[in-house]
Motif scaffolding. Structure first.
Motif: not given
Length: 388
Positions: A187-188, A274, A276, A297, A299, A324
């Motif tokens: 999804r990321a 990104t 996480l 992003t 995530m 997200k």
């Protein structure tokens, strides 16, 4: 506290489908149960005959997850509430002992990994392939559905995945946390050669670190409060960079220091695209939002408090940051098995403690205290069992 109670509540100790026909096993079936009043106990649980489409497995390995600790200590995770006795455990692998009617994909003796969530299969989310969002999912180890911290477990064969000989039961049990990470990475949208930040060096964060590196992200920075976990991260994934989080500093200040590790202090182009976020801690989420590159992003993989009040809304908005979230996983076990069997990623280094099933209470206690230095605690059962 460690003795086995020979009483049980059939509602919570049965199979996911609530089958009431019992099977006579070769050995007893000790199980680790949590109670509604925040206690844990070892209880002799019934063993059920596999019904239509089901298989009875001998659970060889179950990993302890942070959610098991939450259910014990607080009695709930969000809207999931422990309202009665329930067998814990959902990170599991084992051997098929017996197949029920209609099972064609498995046979006794097959080595399998357990995908613990069983969706309804008929709602619009299941029909769209997003079965992880099914409102009626029956998830092992979440009240009232019996989990895998027991010797014998009935589970739908559709959600049991055969594992090759070069994947151990310990590794196969780690497919569940790996699935969480795989779903988050998908999804990321990690990109080859682009920088990534991993927040949190617990089992999920370390798995995310290894998966990010295997996905081609570079450089990769991982954060944590605990120096020992950061030292482990450096040995586990050589070449990664580490940052010790400091709650006395503001999220903005920590984000600036993290960006310096990426070489983005002077050129923001090199800030992580990104993040996480594997802690679910509000301060860490906010730090990730300030550390990520504009247009990047964040995530959120970690599970946090029900409400977060201090997210930097305007910063996220003006920088067009995609914030997200994930809910468990979908269609990840085959890919995870390929990662492990093909040597793309190695997780066995994460197992820091092993306990026999009969000492499951001790295992949970060790896992609940971070001062013990545990990373992934697993409960194993090595008794010999014939197949039928």
């Amino acid at each position: 506290m460690g003795s086995i109670d020979h009483g049980f509540d059939g509602h919570v100790n049965g199979g996911l489908n609530g089958a009431d026909h019992t099977f006579e096993p070769k050995h007893p079936n000790p199980s680790l149960q949590v109670t509604a009043d925040h206690k844990i106990k070892m209880v002799e649980a019934p063993v059920h005959e596999p019904g239509q489409g089901e298989a009875l497995i001998h659970v060889k390995t179950t990993g302890i997850c942070g959610s098991d600790i939450h259910f014990w200590k607080t009695g709930r995770i969000g809207t999931l509430v422990v309202e009665g006795d329930c067998i814990l455990g959902h990170e599991a692998a084992g051997t098929v002992l017996k197949c029920g009617p209609g099972v064609t994909n498995l046979k006794p003796g097959d080595r399998v990994a357990v995908e613990p969530g069983v969706p309804c299969g008929t709602c619009y989310l299941c029909l769209e392939g997003r079965y992880n969002l099914c409102d009626d999912v029956q998830f092992a180890g979440v009240y009232p559905y019996a989990g895998t911290l027991q010797r014998y477990k009935v589970h739908p064969a559709r959600w049991l995945h055969k594992i090759p000989d070069n994947v151990s039961f310990a590794e196969a049990a780690l497919l569940e946390p790996l699935s969480v990470v795989l779903h988050g990475i998908e999804r990321a949208g990690l990109s080859l050669g682009h920088p990534a930040l991993v927040c949190g060096a617990g089992p999920i964060g370390l798995t995310a670190l290894a998966a990010a590196r295997a996905s081609g992200a570079h450089p990769v920075v991982i954060t944590d409060l605990e120096p020992k976990r950061l030292a482990f991260a450096r040995s586990y994934v050589p070449g990664c960079l580490t940052y010790r989080a400091d709650p006395s500093k503001s999220p903005e200040e920590q984000a600036r220091e993290i960006r310096e590790l990426f070489g983005a202090a002077e050129d923001p182009y090199f800030a992580p695209r990104t993040v996480l976020e594997c802690t679910g801690v509000e301060g860490s989420v906010v730090t990730g939002c300030f550390a990520v590159r504009r247009g990047g992003t964040v995530m959120v993989i970690g599970v946090g408090r029900p409400v977060m009040n201090n997210l930097p809304f305007m910063h996220i908005s003006l920088a067009e940051i995609d914030l997200k979230f994930i809910n468990r996983y979908k269609d990840t076990w085959p890919a995870g098995i390929s990662c492990l069997s093909g040597g793309i990623i190695s997780l066995k280094e994460l197992v820091s403690h092993e306990f026999p099933l009969e000492k499951a209470i001790e295992a949970l206690t060790v896992c609940s205290d971070l001062s013990n230095g545990s990373i992934k605690v697993q409960i194993v059962d090595d008794v010999e069992q014939a197949y039928s």
